[in-house]
Design a protein around this motif. Structure first.
Motif, PDB file in Angstrom:
ATOM      1  N   ARG A  86      44.197  54.853  29.384  1.00  0.00           N
ATOM      2  CA  ARG A  86      44.315  56.097  28.616  1.00  0.00           C
ATOM      3  C   ARG A  86      45.095  55.825  27.329  1.00  0.00           C
ATOM      4  O   ARG A  86      46.166  55.229  27.342  1.00  0.00           O
ATOM      5  CB  ARG A  86      45.009  57.173  29.439  1.00  0.00           C
ATOM      6  CG  ARG A  86      45.040  58.530  28.759  1.00  0.00           C
ATOM      7  CD  ARG A  86      45.713  59.576  29.647  1.00  0.00           C
ATOM      8  NE  ARG A  86      44.930  59.845  30.838  1.00  0.00           N
ATOM      9  CZ  ARG A  86      43.922  60.722  30.898  1.00  0.00           C
ATOM     10  NH1 ARG A  86      43.594  61.420  29.829  1.00  0.00           N
ATOM     11  NH2 ARG A  86      43.264  60.905  32.033  1.00  0.00           N
ATOM     12  N   VAL A 138      40.181  56.999  26.246  1.00  0.00           N
ATOM     13  CA  VAL A 138      40.702  55.651  26.006  1.00  0.00           C
ATOM     14  C   VAL A 138      41.250  55.533  24.580  1.00  0.00           C
ATOM     15  O   VAL A 138      42.065  54.664  24.290  1.00  0.00           O
ATOM     16  CB  VAL A 138      39.585  54.609  26.258  1.00  0.00           C
ATOM     17  CG1 VAL A 138      40.011  53.209  25.867  1.00  0.00           C
ATOM     18  CG2 VAL A 138      39.173  54.639  27.732  1.00  0.00           C
ATOM     19  N   LEU A 191      38.381  54.859  32.739  1.00  0.00           N
ATOM     20  CA  LEU A 191      39.580  55.616  32.390  1.00  0.00           C
ATOM     21  C   LEU A 191      40.533  55.602  33.574  1.00  0.00           C
ATOM     22  O   LEU A 191      40.179  56.022  34.680  1.00  0.00           O
ATOM     23  CB  LEU A 191      39.216  57.055  32.029  1.00  0.00           C
ATOM     24  CG  LEU A 191      40.404  57.958  31.682  1.00  0.00           C
ATOM     25  CD1 LEU A 191      41.110  57.479  30.422  1.00  0.00           C
ATOM     26  CD2 LEU A 191      39.963  59.403  31.526  1.00  0.00           C
TER      27      LEU A 191
END
Length: 324
Positions: free
Chosen positions: A213, A238, A208
């Motif tokens: 994201r 994600v 991440l």
């Protein structure tokens, strides 16, 4: 010299705890594994030399509150819970334990893939409720196409097994752009957009960060084959979860297997928990005894190596600029 080491969890696997004991360290454990406030309090009041970070947030405030802090190691590889920039500003290296839990996460990925394809979770719940409900519409994975987003150690192990099953396997990883594929038989794709329309199963294996994201949202799900499946053993953030729920409800996605969610623990009333075509596990992909031992011992070696003047391989550091 004795060192004080904070483990941001109530315990550490014996393999790691024994290494810390052999190094003469004084070890402080959290009473509450979810309390960032407890982390900040300890670091403001104790002469902590090193932190072994589990899942709770290690904030910039906690790092700033501890003038004695010299090194941090993640118990695992994902550092999204650590304020790495704050550590870097202090010249504090942040290490990870690459590969220590790769086999366990790969096996969880495969388990979720099979469970989603054959509706194992739903049938198990039906039989436990006293109903002889036989789902005979399961997907046979042989001949299907698997797309891997991220192709590090976990993705490569998943690919090897899926090739043996007779699946076509492709992968997208910017770190491998223009390079040689590390697994024979896997096709490297130039972009996520190029891969999505071709896959029957999509599996996520990325950290991440700002680039990942909400990497998958409504547009990406719409680009996939109708009836494709999604597996996530990476990080919940994600995925745009409302878009995922909509895709699962509409049938654009047939099923999902999720070991991680955007908010953990999963909130009461989450729509994910109400969907019969979702298999959920509570972020335990890397939590087998073997993996926990590997991560604990790796993290212990990381911090002790730095504190004792014998740092481990710098490739395990996520902010190597501190060495300059």
């Amino acid at each position: 010299m004795n060192f004080t080491i904070l483990v941001t969890a109530p315990k550490l696997a014996p393999a790691g705890a024994e290494l810390l004991a052999q190094g003469g360290a004084r070890v402080i454990y959290l009473a509450d594994p979810d309390s960032a406030e407890e982390v900040e309090r300890i670091m403001a009041t104790e002469p902590v030399d090193a932190v072994i970070s589990r899942t709770v947030r290690l904030s910039a405030r906690a790092i700033a509150a501890c003038p004695s802090l010299k090194v941090i190691s993640k118990h695992g590889v994902g550092v999204s819970n650590i304020e790495v920039d704050a550590a870097t500003a202090r010249g504090i290296p942040v290490y990870v334990t690459p590969g220590a839990n790769a086999q366990s996460v790969a096996e969880m990925t495969l388990g979720l893939m099979f469970a989603a394809a054959r509706r194992i979770g739903w049938m198990d719940a039906e039989l436990h409720a006293g109903r002889w409900s036989r789902a005979q519409d399961g997907v046979e994975l042989h001949g299907k196409t698997l797309g891997l987003v991220g192709f590090g150690q976990v993705g490569q192990r998943v690919a090897t097994v899926c090739l043996a099953l007779g699946m076509e396997v492709m992968a997208f990883d910017p770190a491998l752009a223009g390079g040689q594929c590390p697994v024979d038989g896997v096709r490297l794709m130039p972009s996520l957009a190029a891969m999505l329309p071709q896959v029957d199963v999509l599996s996520l294996h990325v950290p991440l960060n700002p680039h990942t994201r909400n990497l998958l949202g409504a547009a990406q799900f719409e680009a996939m084959r109708r009836g494709a499946m999604l597996v996530n053993t990476a990080r919940g953030e994600v995925i745009d979860e409302p878009a995922l729920v909509a895709a699962l409800r509409s049938g654009q996605l047939r099923a999902a297997g999720l070991d991680t969610m955007a908010v953990e623990p999963l909130p009461a009333g989450s729509p994910l928990a109400a969907l019969p075509n979702v298999v959920l596990t509570p972020h335990v992909g890397g939590s087998t005894p073997a993996a926990l031992a590997g991560m604990a011992s790796g993290a212990a070696r990381n911090v002790l190596g730095w504190l004792q003047g014998a740092p481990v391989d710098p490739s395990a550091c996520v902010n190597p600029q501190v060495f300059a």
